[in-house]
Each structure stands twice: as C-alpha cells, then as structure tokens.
Design an enzyme around this catalytic site. Structure first.
Site, short mmCIF file in Angstrom:
data_model
loop_
_atom_site.label_atom_id
_atom_site.label_comp_id
_atom_site.label_asym_id
_atom_site.label_seq_id
_atom_site.Cartn_x
_atom_site.Cartn_y
_atom_site.Cartn_z
N VAL A 185 0.19 4.52 5.63
CA VAL A 185 -1.10 3.92 5.96
C VAL A 185 -0.99 2.91 7.10
O VAL A 185 -1.98 2.28 7.47
CB VAL A 185 -1.73 3.25 4.72
CG1 VAL A 185 -2.03 4.28 3.65
CG2 VAL A 185 -0.82 2.16 4.17
N GLY A 186 0.21 2.74 7.67
CA GLY A 186 0.34 1.91 8.86
C GLY A 186 0.84 0.50 8.63
O GLY A 186 0.57 -0.38 9.44
N LYS A 237 -7.94 4.87 -6.66
CA LYS A 237 -8.37 5.94 -7.56
C LYS A 237 -9.65 6.59 -7.06
O LYS A 237 -9.79 7.83 -7.08
CB LYS A 237 -8.57 5.38 -8.97
CG LYS A 237 -7.28 4.91 -9.63
CD LYS A 237 -7.56 4.25 -10.97
CE LYS A 237 -6.28 3.76 -11.63
NZ LYS A 237 -6.54 3.08 -12.93
N GLY A 258 0.82 -1.20 0.00
CA GLY A 258 0.00 0.00 0.00
C GLY A 258 0.85 1.25 0.00
O GLY A 258 2.08 1.20 0.09
N PRO A 259 0.23 2.41 -0.12
CA PRO A 259 0.98 3.67 -0.16
C PRO A 259 1.64 3.97 1.17
O PRO A 259 1.30 3.39 2.21
CB PRO A 259 -0.11 4.70 -0.50
CG PRO A 259 -1.38 4.07 -0.08
CD PRO A 259 -1.22 2.60 -0.26
N PRO A 260 2.59 4.90 1.18
CA PRO A 260 3.27 5.26 2.44
C PRO A 260 2.31 5.89 3.43
O PRO A 260 1.35 6.58 3.06
CB PRO A 260 4.35 6.26 2.00
CG PRO A 260 4.51 6.05 0.53
CD PRO A 260 3.17 5.62 0.03
N SER A 283 -4.71 3.04 -18.36
CA SER A 283 -5.98 3.43 -17.73
C SER A 283 -6.40 4.85 -18.06
O SER A 283 -7.51 5.27 -17.69
CB SER A 283 -5.88 3.27 -16.21
OG SER A 283 -4.87 4.10 -15.68
#
Length: 828
Positions: free
Chosen positions: A409-410, A773, A405-407, A730
């Site tokens: 977020v735990g 998104k 996941g993105p930075p 996309s």
C-alpha cells in the site's frame, strides 16, 4: 650550450683490494704529475658519487657518449676530469648541473662486458676547479686549474685527529662485517693523513653533499674534523641499531622480528630528523578529530585514545583495534547535515506526485512538516528567551511516525517521498528477522571483530546527521538468547532519550534527535507495548477498485512500460482491462500483485513486438485474456455459489495483509457425538463457536427449531482454508448466523457479509479492522455489510465511493444480524 651532456656512470662497489692497489696506482699518478699538466680536459659527470685524489675506484660506463669519451681518452693520455652531478637522477647534466670542483683522474684498466658496458679502474690524482666549459659535443670539455691541498698544521694536532679517525673507523669496522680486513690494515698503515681521509671517505657511506664538501675543503685539519663528524654520526646510528637488536633478540619470532625492524627504522628516522608513517597517521587522526565538529566528550575521548595509539608499536594487536575505532569516530557526520526544505506546497506536490489517494496520511505528514517549519521559524526567538536546559528539552521533542498496514500500500515509498520533500537523505533499514541486540547497539570493543551497530553504519554511509531512516518491518523483530533488539530500540525511538544515544562500540554520546525515524509494520500486536507507545501510529488500509485503477494508470503501467523496454506508444490498457485485472486476476489490499500482472502482460507484448507480429498492442478485456489466460479467481461468483444452501454464512476477517472474506459452514448429521469444529481455529475462535451454538440453542423456540434436534444430531462447524490458522472473536455473529441457517433451513443472503463478537445474551460487541474488512467486502461485490453498532464511527474512515456503494446494517443484537441475513426474526 643547451646540448645535453655525455651520460654519467653508475658507481659500483670498491673492490676489496682497491685501496691496496691504490698505492701501486699512486706511483703511476706521481709519475703523471711530474709531466706537463693539460689545461683542458674531458669532463665525465658522475651520478651519486665522488672520486677523491689518491684513491682507485672502479666505474661502469654505459651511455654511448660517455663510452666514446672513455675510448678517446684511452687512445690519448688517459687523463679525464671526474665531477659529481648536482642531481643524481639527471641522466644528461649540463654545464650548470655539475659541481665545479672535481678530481683529475687517470684511467688504468679498461674492459668490455658482455652486455656492452665498459668497466674501468680510475686513479684519482689531484683536485681540479673547472674555470669554464669550452666544448659540449660530443662530450663536455672544460678549462681547468689545479687546487693544491693545504697540509700546513701542527703535527701534534694532525696526529691526534688522525688517531681519532682511525679509532672511529676501526670501531665502525667491528660493527659492519662487510668492511674487508685488508682495508682496515691498509688504513692503519697509512702514513699520509690526506690519503687516509680520502681512502676512508671512499668506502664509508656518506651522503653526496657531504662527500662533495669533504673534497672541496682545502685544509687537512678541517678535512679530518669533518670526517670525524661524519664517522661519529654513523657510529651513533650503528650503536643504536646494535642496542635495539640486543634488546629485541631474546625469543624473537616472526612478529617480534617485524617489530624490531620497524623500531629500528623509526629510531634511525628519528636520529636523521625524518618522520615515519605512524607519526604521519597520528597527525592525520589529530587533524580529523579537530575538524569533525564532534562533541566535547567525543573529542576528549578521541584524543585520549590517540595518545594511547602514539605509544603503541604498529605490530601490537591493540594498535589495529584503536586505529579502527578512531577511523569510525572521525568518519561520522557529527556536524554534516542536510538543509531542510520545509515548503509545505512543495511537500504536498511531491506526495501527490508519488502517491495517489491516501488523503488522511498525506495530511498527517504535512501537519508534521508544518510543525517543524513553525518551530524552525521561531527557534531563534525562543532561544533568546529560554534557559539552555529548556531549549534542549524543547529541541528534543518530535514524532516517531509508524506506518501500519497491509503489504503493497506504499508504506516504504511514503518514507522516500517524505525525504524527497524535506530535501534529506533517505536510507532504508530492514529489521525483519533481526534477533541480536548488537545489530542496533553494536559490539563492545573487547570482542574480536567488533563493529558499530547498524545505526552508526547507516549514518556513516549517508554522511548526514539528519537523514530520514526508514525502519522496515519493525513487527518482524525477534528475540533469543542474544538479546532483544526491540528493547534496544526503546532509546533510539524516544525523542527524550536519543539525543544521547551510546553505541556499545563507540561508547560516546551521539545526538540522534535530528534524525527522522519512520517505522513500518503489517500489524501492531507483535510490537511490544513500550515500543508501540513511543510511536505515532498511522494506519494505512487497502485501496478501492477505483484507487487501484488510477494507481495502475498513473504509476504501474508507465513503470512496467519503462522496465520492459517498451515505448508508451507500443502498449496501452483500457479501463475495462484494468478493471478485469483488479477483479479477477488479483486479490490483495495493495497493488503489488497488480503490478506483477501488468508486467506479465507487458512481457507478452514485448515478445510479440520482438517477433515482428505487431508494432503496438492496445489491451482490452479480450486481449488481456489472450495474454494472461483465464482468470485464476472468481470470487464474486464464489460467494453466490457457496451461500446458496442453508448453513453457510459470509464473514469478514482482518489479516496482516488486509481484509479477507471468510466463509463459515455448518452441517448436521444423525448421531450423538455432539458439536465439533475444524479449520485450525484458535482458542478465542473456538470459544466464539461454542458461544454461538449455546445462543442458538437458547433461542431454539423463537427460531422454530425442534429442541430434540440437538439430542439426535451431530453438528459440525467448519471454516475453510484449513491450512491457515485463524483466531479472534469477530466471527461470532457469522457462526451464529451459519448455525441458525442450518437449523432453520433458510439460506443466507449471498450479498450479505458480517463481522462482530457475540455474547450469550445476544449482544453484538465492537471489533477492530472495520475499514479493511469493508474494503474486502467491496472488492468482492458484497451489497450489504453488517457491523456492530458501536463501530459506526469507523465508517467515517471509508472512502466516499465505498460508503455510497454499500448498505450498512448497524447491529446491536443478534436478531438484527439474523434479520439482515435470514429475514425478520424476533428473539428474546
């Protein structure tokens, strides 16, 4: 009786002419013996030495009471009793702490040194036995009786023993250059065997106990035999030292000299029955190997290397290599483990306490713990039924969790929470930028400075065989000529293989199956397929505004309050201020930037309190703007401002740091250069742009576009943020909508964002990253999101509040997208 005794003296070396002058002193002794003998004599204890009859010995007296004893003796008949202290370290021996057999001695010479001590020469006269002590102050005084020497023995036997003693002493003198020649000559010329015994015993190095025994022996024959035994032992040591010196003499340099000295010391210690440091160290390693609880293979290898170590000199280069290897082997926690706490209720409470939201992630972690609990409860029953091989295979099965996941977020903190919930040790291992395979597997012992890999180092540091190891940034691994660390992880992160993990340095099997491995990554594509296949992927998406607000209230604000030295009563954020922070001061999927902004505001508050302006600050929207200045971003207004003219469409993109809103701009001008695109587009995105243009041209009649427009105008497609490289299919529908908007003159609705791949036939194909998104669109206040119809199932992963606040258009063809963004359009 308990008063301390007069202080003893410290013996100094016998002068070179002590024995020679002893003959002269002996004459005085004979004269003294002819006179009346006193029954009571002052007693002077000696530390670490024995004075014999018929010998002259220099002494140094430094203690005040001993100096007074000598002064009084010199002023009277100069006769004293010399006895050895039982404990040489005792400075004030009492009556029970001295030997009962001593020597009557006469003080011949006395001088005072500049340092205040007395130097005297004493002549031993006869042996004495202390019958009882009559005085203790100011010095010891005892009633004594003389012990006559037993000199009766066969002359031939005495002659033979005397010659042997002289021969041994002569051989010793040849090997000890410090023995003066005058002493040797004097010994050879002595006719009295008893005087010879005492003269040699005075000069030869003898332990205190042996020297006292020699004095106490009555028989001359026994004295000679005892002295022969002492000289023989000393000769063996000297000869052994000479032998070692001869063998090590050739080409000796610094290291060789050190080796010789150590070998000589060990040889002497072996002869004397003493243990050396190397032997003690080897025994310590042997004990550690037996108590470590290691596997049979590791124990066998350790004992084999220990045997090699015992045969090596400590100066050898390989000695240090083997010793370091043994230290690593015995320091590993082969049998040390943390007891698992598999209470699901406790684990749920810990996860809820440490993290807000992430419902699906928490449920998956609880499922993992529940499986471990169930297996642990039934392991004993299953072990009784299964074959050992089946049991091993069953025990090795487990999951390697991967948080993607993105930075912010735990991901890393989730690993720490899992360890806390299970009661295990937690350690984080960063893999970002690791390019050397040896970082994982270690270096072979053949290399200078070799050491184990980071896994072995980690286990030694946490002292547990079953910790939770968080391998951070596994997608940032590199590879070069030194190796591929991702390939080395294939064995580590495979439960079917890691029960026999072999580090190159240790080269023994180590069971890693009890370790809970958790990896983290921002994206999956850089991770090699075989490694990705070994991990159970758990996707973590960005947070919604409501989640961020709750996280800020429950975790971020209290933490920044503590870290900046504030009390909870001195700072407070209202909901509107936090919402403003989230919307206009930060733009991220996680909460790191949000925490930094909260910390920045807290420091401003600290400054005000420190200057005495305010006692506490309640931060609302107006106060927040005063503290942090104007908002840096106005993304919600940006969408409306950029899409108010034809030719601009709002797209949605996925990045390793979360979802992003992507603007696609199109412009036309007179010319004949054709179609061009800019914005650092990758090959796939360039093909999407060409596909979008071809499709719009093919539908020119349906869109009411003059076909001649394509011949007389240049069309330029641009994707802003040109410094950032972009790629992927996309954005196809977004490009098609931007071109259609430009050529039809109809602006795109500002509250519509879209994503999807298109084909030349006008179909909309599914894409990835829908959740990220849509969350990005929700953060920027978009009202309608167009996604491919085949991505409908991805909407189930969205939080309920996001699904309820957005309108979704499920597009199967491009006319569905154009209808939602430009109005009703009917295409062929």
């Amino acid at each position: 009786m308990s008063d301390p005794v007069a202080e003893h003296e410290e013996a100094v070396e016998v002068s070179e002419n002590a024995v020679v002058n002893g003959a002269e002193a002996a004459a005085d002794g004979e004269q003294d013996e002819a006179g009346p003998q006193p029954l009571e004599l002052p007693v002077l204890p000696l530390r670490g030495m024995v004075v014999y009859p018929q010998t002259a010995v220099p002494l140094t007296v430094g203690q005040p009471r001993s100096m007074k004893l000598v002064d009084d003796a010199v002023n009277s008949d100069r006769v004293i009793c010399l006895v050895a202290s039982l404990d040489p370290d005792n400075e004030t021996p009492g009556p029970d702490e001295v030997c009962r057999v001593g020597t009557r001695a006469s003080i011949h010479r006395l001088s005072r040194s500049p340092d205040g001590t007395l130097r005297l020469l004493v002549q031993g006269l006869t042996r004495l036995r202390i019958d009882e002590f009559v005085e203790h102050e100011p010095w010891l005084k005892a009633s004594v009786s003389e012990i006559p020497e037993d000199t009766e023995a066969e002359e031939l036997e005495i002659e033979a023993l005397t010659r042997n003693v002289v021969d041994q002493f002569t051989r010793m003198a040849e090997m000890v250059p410090s023995i003066p020649g005058e002493l040797i000559s004097s010994a050879l010329n002595m006719e009295d065997p008893l005087q010879l015994v005492y003269a040699i015993a005075t000069y030869v190095r003898i332990e205190l106990g042996e020297a006292q025994n020699l004095l106490e022996i009555d028989s001359l024959e026994s004295k000679l035999r005892h002295l022969m035994a002492l000289l023989g032992k000393e000769l063996e040591v000297l000869e052994l030292g000479r032998k070692i010196q001869t063998e090590a003499q050739s080409g000796m340099e610094k290291v060789q000299r050190e080796y010789f000295l150590r070998e000589q010391l060990k040889a002497i210690q072996r002869e004397l029955g003493e243990s050396d440091e190397q032997t003690a160290e080897i025994e310590e390693f042997r004990k550690r190997i037996r108590e470590a609880g290691m596997t049979e293979e590791a124990q066998k290898e350790g004992l084999r290397e220990l045997e090699r170590l015992s045969r090596l000199p400590t100066a050898a280069a390989e000695y240090g290599v083997i010793r370091t290897w043994l230290d690593w082997l015995t320091s590993l926690p082969w049998s040390k483990r943390s007891e698992d706490k598999l209470d699901i209720g406790h684990a749920r409470a810990v996860l809820d306490e440490d993290h807000y939201g992430l419902k699906d992630i928490k449920e998956r972690i609880l499922e993992y713990l529940a499986v471990r609990k169930l297996r642990a409860e039934r392991a004993e029953e299953q072990d009784a039924q299964d074959e050992p091989a089946d049991r091993i295979r069953r025990d090795r099965k487990g999951a390697i969790l991967a948080f993607v996941g993105p930075p912010g977020v735990g991901k890393t903190s989730l690993g720490a929470s899992i360890a806390r919930a299970m009661g295990r040790e937690f350690v984080r291992m960063s893999l970002g930028g690791v390019r050397d395979e040896a970082e994982i597997r270690g270096f072979r012992r053949t290399y200078v400075g070799a050491m184990p890999g980071r896994l072995i180092q980690t286990l030694r540091r946490v002292e547990s065989i079953n910790p939770v190891i968080m391998m951070d940034e596994v997608d940032k691994l590199g590879r070069d000529f030194r190796g591929d660390p991702a390939s080395a992880l294939l064995e580590v992160l495979d439960p079917e293989q890691n029960f026999e993990f072999r580090d190159h340095y240790l080269d023994v099997a180590l069971d890693l199956s009890e370790v809970l491995f958790i990896t983290t990554a921002n994206e999956l594509e850089p991770i090699p397929g075989p490694l990705r296949d070994r991990m159970e992927i758990i996707q973590l998406s960005g947070y919604t505004e409501q989640e961020k607000q709750e996280i800020a209230k429950q975790y971020l604000v209290p933490r920044q309050t503590r870290e900046n030295g504030l009390r909870p009563s001195e700072i407070a954020f209202d909901d509107e201020a936090l919402q403003l922070l989230i919307r206009d001061y930060t733009r991220e999927a996680g909460v790191r930037s949000l925490e930094r902004e909260i910390g920045r505001a807290a420091r401003k508050v600290v400054t005000r309190i420190a200057e005495g302006e305010e006692d506490s600050v309640e931060i609302d929207t107006e106060t927040l703007r005063e503290l942090l200045g104007k908002p840096r971003h106005g993304w919600r207004e940006e969408i409306a401002g950029r899409t108010d003219r034809p030719g601009v469409a709002t797209g949605l993109a996925w990045t390793p740091v979360g979802g992003e809103v992507l603007f696609v701009e199109a412009a036309r001008m007179a010319g004949s250069k054709g179609f061009q695109y800019t914005g650092q587009l990758g090959e796939v995105m360039q093909e999407s742009a060409l596909t979008a243009l071809s499709y719009v041209r093919s539908q020119a009649e349906a869109l009411d576009i003059d076909p001649a427009l394509f011949d007389n105008n240049d069309i330029h497609l641009h994707v802003p943020a040109g410094a950032v490289r972009k790629d992927g299919p996309s954005a196809g529908v977004t490009m098609a909508v931007a071109l259609a908007s430009l050529l039809t003159g109809r602006p795109v609705r500002s509250d519509v964002a879209m994503t999807g791949e298109i084909t030349l036939r006008g179909q909309v194909l599914p894409v990835g990253g829908i959740k990220d998104k849509v969350l990005a669109a929700h953060r920027l206040g978009v009202g309608t999101v167009v996604i491919p119809h085949k991505n409908e199932n991805d909407l189930d992963d969205l939080p309920g509040e996001v699904r309820d606040s957005l309108d979704f258009v499920l597009a199967e063809r491009v006319d569905d997208v154009l209808g939602a963004s430009l109005g009703e359009v009917e295409l062929t």
